[in-house]
Design an enzyme around this catalytic site. Sequence first.
Site: not given
Length: 309
Positions: A69, A73, A130, A191, A243
């Site tokens: 993805n 944001l 990110c 993570i 995760g």
Amino acid sequence: MSSIKTQIAGITLNNPIMPASGTAGFGEELSSVMDLSELGAFVTKSTTLEPWTGNAKPVVAETTGGWLNAVGLKNPGVQAVMNEKLPGLAEKGVPAVASVAGKTVEEYVAVAVQLSSAPNVAWLELNISCPNVKQGGLSFGTNPETVTHLTSAVVAAAHKPVFVKLTPNVTDITVIARAAERGGAAGFTLINTLTGLKFDLMTRRPVLSNGTGGLSGRAIHPLAIRMVRQVREISRLPIIGVGGVFTAEDVLEFIIAGANAVQVGAARYGNPQILSDLIQALPAVLERYHIDNLQDLIDQTLTEVAPHD
């Protein structure tokens, strides 16, 4: 029945299950398939000072063992979150974890000050990891000195505990964890996604408009477990594991590795009710493995694995 309560940052949560930031927006859609008060906590979409439009479509692609993805944001900005989103979560009776993002240290601080003033925000989560934004993101999360500086600036200004979300896109995640702890972090979330790339064989161009994207899903679960254990071995701070959580057994594995709670993201793509399913399934899984109390297991791991003063 086994107790699934857990304690984080001085707060007792009814269970260790919460959505990962960005995977359930601000709760509107999720509330249509479950009672949000069932959750241990609700993690908001990362919020910036001004509205962000995110990246152009396509922003999601299925790949081996998970999804890429590159949403970037996208969010309505801190004023809209304060005025429209957090009050709605407060009505649902669930502790909120406000995810903070930005392009500069000053922006992170400004957003954190506002979000931490909301009565229903239990703690902040600094998204310094990110991989899908051109500014901020990984540029903050991979440099230890920057992590310490950013964390300390937010901790000094905010009114709530500050957790730092760690990137796996580094050689040694413990270096970044130590840097965040030096900055006064109250805990860690780990993570975030791993940077990946997928090509369209016909056009020979990346499938995602951003080029690269963040890999989430089952494929990253063993990596997340390994990194949670690494951080637990060097710190006693609370850890929220993220995760590849798809089953209650996955939740238990994170707890055994050293986590205090977990966040669930990619599993919601195939099962919108997965969070509720996990909460309901966890007590029976604990009983199967002769665990009467989740918090006792967490405390035992701290005693056996974490460093002692």
